[in-house]
Design a protein around this motif. Sequence first.
Motif, PDB file in Angstrom:
ATOM      1  N   LYS A  76       7.916  12.014  -1.591  1.00  0.00           N
ATOM      2  CA  LYS A  76       6.494  11.834  -1.349  1.00  0.00           C
ATOM      3  C   LYS A  76       6.060  10.635  -2.185  1.00  0.00           C
ATOM      4  O   LYS A  76       6.174  10.653  -3.411  1.00  0.00           O
ATOM      5  N   VAL A  77       5.601   9.577  -1.508  1.00  0.00           N
ATOM      6  CA  VAL A  77       5.218   8.329  -2.155  1.00  0.00           C
ATOM      7  C   VAL A  77       3.880   7.880  -1.584  1.00  0.00           C
ATOM      8  O   VAL A  77       3.697   7.865  -0.367  1.00  0.00           O
ATOM      9  N   ASN A  78       2.959   7.511  -2.455  1.00  0.00           N
ATOM     10  CA  ASN A  78       1.670   6.943  -2.043  1.00  0.00           C
ATOM     11  C   ASN A  78       1.491   5.611  -2.752  1.00  0.00           C
ATOM     12  O   ASN A  78       1.407   5.572  -3.981  1.00  0.00           O
ATOM     13  N   CYS A  79       1.459   4.522  -1.976  1.00  0.00           N
ATOM     14  CA  CYS A  79       1.283   3.193  -2.545  1.00  0.00           C
ATOM     15  C   CYS A  79      -0.067   2.646  -2.115  1.00  0.00           C
ATOM     16  O   CYS A  79      -0.477   2.809  -0.963  1.00  0.00           O
ATOM     17  N   ASP A  80      -0.767   1.972  -3.056  1.00  0.00           N
ATOM     18  CA  ASP A  80      -2.030   1.345  -2.693  1.00  0.00           C
ATOM     19  C   ASP A  80      -1.756  -0.077  -2.210  1.00  0.00           C
ATOM     20  O   ASP A  80      -0.614  -0.532  -2.196  1.00  0.00           O
ATOM     21  N   GLY A  81      -2.771  -0.784  -1.811  1.00  0.00           N
ATOM     22  CA  GLY A  81      -2.620  -2.135  -1.281  1.00  0.00           C
ATOM     23  C   GLY A  81      -2.115  -3.144  -2.296  1.00  0.00           C
ATOM     24  O   GLY A  81      -1.647  -4.213  -1.930  1.00  0.00           O
ATOM     25  N   ASP A  82      -2.204  -2.836  -3.574  1.00  0.00           N
ATOM     26  CA  ASP A  82      -1.754  -3.750  -4.628  1.00  0.00           C
ATOM     27  C   ASP A  82      -0.306  -3.515  -5.032  1.00  0.00           C
ATOM     28  O   ASP A  82       0.182  -4.146  -5.962  1.00  0.00           O
ATOM     29  N   GLY A  83       0.380  -2.591  -4.390  1.00  0.00           N
ATOM     30  CA  GLY A  83       1.777  -2.316  -4.688  1.00  0.00           C
ATOM     31  C   GLY A  83       2.012  -1.272  -5.762  1.00  0.00           C
ATOM     32  O   GLY A  83       3.148  -0.997  -6.107  1.00  0.00           O
ATOM     33  N   ALA A  84       0.940  -0.694  -6.310  1.00  0.00           N
ATOM     34  CA  ALA A  84       1.109   0.385  -7.286  1.00  0.00           C
ATOM     35  C   ALA A  84       1.428   1.663  -6.518  1.00  0.00           C
ATOM     36  O   ALA A  84       0.735   2.010  -5.569  1.00  0.00           O
ATOM     37  N   CYS A  85       2.488   2.332  -6.922  1.00  0.00           N
ATOM     38  CA  CYS A  85       2.924   3.523  -6.191  1.00  0.00           C
ATOM     39  C   CYS A  85       2.931   4.744  -7.093  1.00  0.00           C
ATOM     40  O   CYS A  85       3.359   4.689  -8.249  1.00  0.00           O
ATOM     41  N   LYS A  86       2.479   5.837  -6.526  1.00  0.00           N
ATOM     42  CA  LYS A  86       2.550   7.137  -7.189  1.00  0.00           C
ATOM     43  C   LYS A  86       3.531   7.983  -6.394  1.00  0.00           C
ATOM     44  O   LYS A  86       3.543   7.952  -5.168  1.00  0.00           O
ATOM     45  N   VAL A  87       4.347   8.743  -7.131  1.00  0.00           N
ATOM     46  CA  VAL A  87       5.408   9.513  -6.506  1.00  0.00           C
ATOM     47  C   VAL A  87       5.364  10.969  -6.966  1.00  0.00           C
ATOM     48  O   VAL A  87       4.805  11.292  -8.009  1.00  0.00           O
ATOM     49  N   SER A  88       5.986  11.833  -6.176  1.00  0.00           N
ATOM     50  CA  SER A  88       6.098  13.249  -6.528  1.00  0.00           C
ATOM     51  C   SER A  88       6.970  13.416  -7.767  1.00  0.00           C
ATOM     52  O   SER A  88       7.689  12.500  -8.179  1.00  0.00           O
ATOM     53  N   ASP A  89       6.903  14.596  -8.343  1.00  0.00           N
ATOM     54  CA  ASP A  89       7.710  14.903  -9.531  1.00  0.00           C
ATOM     55  C   ASP A  89       9.196  14.717  -9.261  1.00  0.00           C
ATOM     56  O   ASP A  89       9.937  14.229 -10.118  1.00  0.00           O
ATOM     57  N   ASP A  90       9.654  15.112  -8.065  1.00  0.00           N
ATOM     58  CA  ASP A  90      11.074  14.985  -7.725  1.00  0.00           C
ATOM     59  C   ASP A  90      11.508  13.522  -7.736  1.00  0.00           C
ATOM     60  O   ASP A  90      12.565  13.185  -8.263  1.00  0.00           O
ATOM     61  N   VAL A  91      10.707  12.651  -7.144  1.00  0.00           N
ATOM     62  CA  VAL A  91      11.047  11.228  -7.090  1.00  0.00           C
ATOM     63  C   VAL A  91      10.996  10.625  -8.494  1.00  0.00           C
ATOM     64  O   VAL A  91      11.866   9.829  -8.872  1.00  0.00           O
ATOM     65  N   MET A  92      10.012  11.013  -9.282  1.00  0.00           N
ATOM     66  CA  MET A  92       9.902  10.493 -10.651  1.00  0.00           C
ATOM     67  C   MET A  92      11.108  10.902 -11.475  1.00  0.00           C
ATOM     68  O   MET A  92      11.691  10.079 -12.199  1.00  0.00           O
ATOM     69  N   LEU A  93      11.527  12.166 -11.363  1.00  0.00           N
ATOM     70  CA  LEU A  93      12.708  12.630 -12.081  1.00  0.00           C
ATOM     71  C   LEU A  93      13.954  11.895 -11.587  1.00  0.00           C
ATOM     72  O   LEU A  93      14.808  11.496 -12.379  1.00  0.00           O
ATOM     73  N   GLY A  94      14.053  11.685 -10.276  1.00  0.00           N
ATOM     74  CA  GLY A  94      15.176  10.931  -9.719  1.00  0.00           C
ATOM     75  C   GLY A  94      15.232   9.511 -10.247  1.00  0.00           C
ATOM     76  O   GLY A  94      16.308   8.988 -10.568  1.00  0.00           O
ATOM     77  N   TYR A  95      14.062   8.875 -10.350  1.00  0.00           N
ATOM     78  CA  TYR A  95      13.972   7.529 -10.911  1.00  0.00           C
ATOM     79  C   TYR A  95      14.501   7.525 -12.352  1.00  0.00           C
ATOM     80  O   TYR A  95      15.271   6.653 -12.742  1.00  0.00           O
ATOM     81  N   GLU A  96      14.081   8.503 -13.137  1.00  0.00           N
ATOM     82  CA  GLU A  96      14.498   8.574 -14.535  1.00  0.00           C
ATOM     83  C   GLU A  96      15.999   8.834 -14.666  1.00  0.00           C
ATOM     84  O   GLU A  96      16.681   8.211 -15.490  1.00  0.00           O
ATOM     85  N   LYS A  97      16.537   9.753 -13.866  1.00  0.00           N
ATOM     86  CA  LYS A  97      17.975  10.060 -13.933  1.00  0.00           C
ATOM     87  C   LYS A  97      18.795   8.880 -13.440  1.00  0.00           C
ATOM     88  O   LYS A  97      19.856   8.563 -13.990  1.00  0.00           O
ATOM     89  N   PHE A  98      18.324   8.204 -12.377  1.00  0.00           N
ATOM     90  CA  PHE A  98      19.005   7.006 -11.887  1.00  0.00           C
ATOM     91  C   PHE A  98      19.054   5.960 -13.006  1.00  0.00           C
ATOM     92  O   PHE A  98      20.099   5.364 -13.265  1.00  0.00           O
TER      93      PHE A  98
END
Length: 194
Positions: A76-98
């Motif tokens: 689950k990803v929500n990006c605004d027009g300026d390229g700032a993106c907010k992600v679900s907890d799962d994606v954030m944890l995946g980003y950190e583990k990656f």
Amino acid sequence: MAMLPFASSSFAADDGPIVNDYSNMGADYSGSDDSEAKSDSGKSDASAKATAKSSSGKSASSSGQASSGADGKPYKVNCDGDGACKVSDDVMLGYEKFGGHCSRCHGETAEGSTFAPSLVQRLKGMGQGRFTAAVAGGVTKLDSTTGMYQIMPAWANNEDVMNHVQQIWAFLKARSDGALPAGRPQAMDGGGKG
């Protein structure tokens, strides 16, 4: 030794394990697979997961798996027009583990390096089962252009990776699908579990 959560999951029929027996060192394990491939029982991966969820009474994320959004995507990803993106907890944890385990070879943006492929590109033709098998079992491949072997280590014995392989998949799939640009995402307000 404790049973890891991924050990009981089933792979799609064409997501067989990637074997590093070194007798066929030139084998190419980059074949594509269908993300909705049929499992042995004839159900699609999505329906098999739904069946498992309803029979266990637990959501996928409570068992260490990334949960799917309403659109069936594992992120689950929500990006605004300026390229700032907010992600679900799962994606954030995946980003950190990656970042902690995979970026050393595959690059901070998952776009590859001089010795490891771009996962942004690789995941375009790879399903979740094949990805999990590659992470767990490692991959050995002969690069015919250089004559050198590409070797990804097996992570099956690293619980920090294997307990979060579904979240790593969710992050990488969001990058591969073009839903998440390179850079550090922000966590969604209110937790954003899905």
